[in-house]
Design a protein around this motif. Structure first.
Motif, PDB file in Angstrom:
ATOM      1  N   HIS A 270       0.698  -1.223  -0.095  1.00 59.12           N
ATOM      2  CA  HIS A 270      -0.061  -0.040   0.014  1.00 59.12           C
ATOM      3  C   HIS A 270       0.740   1.099  -0.044  1.00 59.12           C
ATOM      4  O   HIS A 270       0.151   2.305   0.231  1.00 59.12           O
ATOM      5  N   GLY A 271       2.044   1.326  -0.038  1.00 60.56           N
ATOM      6  CA  GLY A 271       3.083   2.269  -0.218  1.00 60.56           C
ATOM      7  C   GLY A 271       3.237   3.364   0.798  1.00 60.56           C
ATOM      8  O   GLY A 271       3.406   4.302   0.654  1.00 60.56           O
ATOM      9  N   VAL A 272       3.032   2.653   1.988  1.00 57.20           N
ATOM     10  CA  VAL A 272       3.034   3.556   3.026  1.00 57.20           C
ATOM     11  C   VAL A 272       4.688   3.507   3.379  1.00 57.20           C
ATOM     12  O   VAL A 272       5.306   2.422   3.953  1.00 57.20           O
ATOM     13  N   PRO A 273       5.271   4.721   3.306  1.00 55.26           N
ATOM     14  CA  PRO A 273       6.969   4.378   3.167  1.00 55.26           C
ATOM     15  C   PRO A 273       7.567   4.473   4.679  1.00 55.26           C
ATOM     16  O   PRO A 273       8.175   5.268   5.157  1.00 55.26           O
ATOM     17  N   PHE A 274       7.421   3.320   5.177  1.00 60.61           N
ATOM     18  CA  PHE A 274       7.962   3.346   6.812  1.00 60.61           C
ATOM     19  C   PHE A 274       9.385   3.062   6.623  1.00 60.61           C
ATOM     20  O   PHE A 274      10.020   2.492   5.742  1.00 60.61           O
ATOM     21  N   GLU A 275       9.944   3.802   7.454  1.00 62.24           N
ATOM     22  CA  GLU A 275      11.466   3.790   7.785  1.00 62.24           C
ATOM     23  C   GLU A 275      11.939   3.658   9.133  1.00 62.24           C
ATOM     24  O   GLU A 275      11.026   4.059   9.886  1.00 62.24           O
TER      25      GLU A 275
ATOM     26  N   THR B  30       6.742   7.545   8.883  1.00 60.97           N
ATOM     27  CA  THR B  30       7.065   7.989   7.454  1.00 60.97           C
ATOM     28  C   THR B  30       8.138   9.031   7.526  1.00 60.97           C
ATOM     29  O   THR B  30       8.447   9.596   8.457  1.00 60.97           O
ATOM     30  N   PRO B  31       8.500   9.370   6.374  1.00 66.96           N
ATOM     31  CA  PRO B  31       9.497  10.346   6.219  1.00 66.96           C
ATOM     32  C   PRO B  31       9.279  11.622   6.911  1.00 66.96           C
ATOM     33  O   PRO B  31      10.459  12.101   7.605  1.00 66.96           O
ATOM     34  N   ARG B  32       8.200  12.215   6.862  1.00 65.53           N
ATOM     35  CA  ARG B  32       7.920  13.429   7.754  1.00 65.53           C
ATOM     36  C   ARG B  32       8.008  13.178   9.175  1.00 65.53           C
ATOM     37  O   ARG B  32       7.784  14.351   9.861  1.00 65.53           O
TER      38      ARG B  32
END
Ligand SMILES: Cc1cc2nc3c(=O)[nH]c(=O)nc-3n(C[C@H](O)[C@H](O)[C@H](O)COP(=O)(O)OP(=O)(O)OC[C@H]3O[C@@H](n4cnc5c(N)ncnc54)[C@H](O)[C@@H]3O)c2cc1C
Length: 477
Positions: free
Chosen positions: A119-124, A142-144
């Motif tokens: 689902h494209g949730v960019p977890f890091e 997420t990035p922010r």
């Protein structure tokens, strides 16, 4: 907001228009449940009282702890569900519900991988410091690094997946038959009209009761009157419906507090400043606690100080760490963060006694003290000593969200007081009992979104099965 308290209407009548699954509440729990349902091709209506889906999730830092994710593997971080279980139970002194601890510690890693890859949730992985009680770096964002960003990602994904998100839809009543089977819901619209929508399974994802002062007084008297920093729509509807249906409630006195909300600007100041070597003092410039225990129980320690306030004291290095957080940057912009070239100068700016603050700083920086647990049991070994220029911010303690709620099993089914599941009712996130045990000290950082995302996915998968079973059952079931 409807002026009516949430109720359960007993009826066996067919409610008319219906969808297989209804989800009440469009925070992280509701949207994750909706994504799980859509992946299985199940039609779902997510009903949200507000004009936009935000909830406490959008107010949060958006950090989700998870063990064994691909994001961790990419950073070479060794972690496992077993280690996560140990950390969760150590924080709750072994009092968190074991079946939920097991289900969430094992389920959350795959859930974040699924949200990222499908689902494209960019977890890091959130790096730079360890949150209290976590053995390894396992906080994901997420990035922010904001809950608003996480909500944007989840909402976009849910819409793309075909979930029907209906805002300004305040669910006021559940329609249930004599056996407690949910047949549908009644929705209040802002123009005063009412709609009824039927379902074969219902997921309660409408969070806890931090926004209901009467319930806070009843279940968490130590926080009655404290600042509530969560979403005003967390009015305890899930608990009130559950009670009317004979559901079991668990750990109602548990909650996430926070001992670092800038006052009077009401901006969250990241606890990373304390974990990396800052300290808190009261109006007498004296320390009063072990800051490393956790920000949640620190809410109580701060509220117990004169004027219910404290001052967080740190240095340039930690100020720069703080600048990595959007909330902290807002606090700087609001003028809440003070600084001075000397500790005496900082004391003067903060309105504290210079000599006393200098003495407290000297004590915390004494190498002999730092090598050992100090008189509050805190260890600072390994952290660089604080150095001029110094920084400080006046803070208070607050209630962030409640952790008690409907007792669910490992499939997120709401359980009755006799332990049997209600036929087609599920709960996730703040609506359900969490994994913090019975008190504020049991909250391990990230337990809120752990239960929202982790149980949200489980609730969606379980509700899909129940809705499919009900579709195959003879008419009338
Ligand atoms: C400042 C702050 C920072 C935090 N930071 C973190 C963090 O970094 N990590 C973490 O794990 N946790 C954090 N938390 C806790 C976390 O935000 C919550 O645990 C989590 O968001 C709960 O998600 P939810 O989906 O259950 O509820 P919510 O996100 O609150 O969503 C519930 C939704 O249900 C809607 N609703 C309620 N009643 C009804 C009704 N009757 N009909 C229709 N809709 C209804 C509400 O309007 C709301 O939109 C933080 C909390 C705060 C306040």
């Amino acid at each position: 907001m409807s002026g009516f308290p949430p109720i359960v209407l007993r009826t066996a009548a067919d409610p008319g228009e219906s969808v297989p699954v209804i989800v009440v509440g469009a925070g992280a729990a509701g949207l994750t449940a909706a994504l799980a349902l859509r992946d299985l091709g199940v039609e779902v209506a997510v009903l949200e009282r507000d004009p936009a889906a935000q909830g406490s999730t959008a107010l949060s830092s958006g950090f989700v702890p998870a063990a064994g994710t691909r994001a961790q593997q990419r950073r070479g971080i060794a972690d496992s569900p077993e280690l996560f279980i140990r950390d969760l139970q150590a924080k709750s002194k072994g009092l968190a519900e074991p079946h939920l601890v097991h289900a969430l510690a094992h389920g959350i890693g795959p859930a974040l991988d699924w949200l990222a890859e499908r689902h494209g949730v960019p977890f890091e992985v959130v790096e730079g410091f360890l949150y209290p009680g976590h053995s390894v770096l396992r906080m994901h964002g997420t990035p922010r690094r904001t809950g608003a960003d996480l909500m944007d990602c989840l909402r976009r994904a849910a819409e793309e997946a075909g979930a029907d998100l209906l805002t300004k839809a305040h669910v006021h009543a559940l329609l249930a038959d004599a056996e407690g089977r949910i047949r549908g819901v009644r929705i209040d619209r802002p123009d005063g009209s009412t709609e009824t929508l039927g379902c074969r399974a219902l997921v309660l994802a409408c969070s806890g009761f931090g926004g209901n002062p009467e319930m806070v007084r009843r279940y968490i008297p130590e926080m009655a009157g404290a600042l509530f920093f969560g979403h005003a729509g967390n009015t305890g509807d899930a608990v009130l419906w559950g009670e009317a249906l004979g559901a079991s409630l668990r750990d109602m006195s548990a909650y996430q507090g926070h001992g670092s909300v800038a006052t009077p600007s009401n901006i969250l100041i990241t606890w990373a400043l304390m974990m990396e070597g800052g300290f808190q003092v009261n109006a007498s410039a004296q320390r009063f606690s072990d800051e490393n225990q956790g920000y949640s129980e620190q809410s109580i320690a701060v509220l117990a100080q004169p004027g219910a306030v404290a001052w967080s004291i740190y240095d340039q290095r930690l100020h720069e760490l703080g600048l990595g957080f959007e909330d902290y940057r807002s606090a700087v912009a609001a003028g809440a963060i003070k600084s001075a070239a000397t500790i005496e100068g900082l004391a003067a700016v903060l309105g504290l006694a210079p000599k006393e603050l200098a003495a407290t700083l000297a004590e915390t920086q004494d190498p002999a003290v730092r090598a050992l647990p100090d008189r509050f049991g805190r260890r600072l070994a390994g952290k660089p000593p604080l150095a001029a220029p110094y920084y400080g911010v006046k803070v208070t303690g607050a209630l962030f969200h409640t952790q008690g709620g409907l007792l669910v099993d490992a499939q997120a089914r709401v359980l009755r007081e006799d332990g049997a599941p209600l036929p087609n009712l599920f709960a996730a996130g703040g609506a359900a009992c969490g994994v913090s045990g019975p008190a504020v000290w049991g909250y391990l950082s990230g337990n809120g979104l752990l239960a929202a995302v982790g149980l949200g996915r489980i609730a969606g998968l379980s509700a899909a099965g129940t809705a499919a079973g009900a579709a195959r059952a003879p008419a009338g079931r």
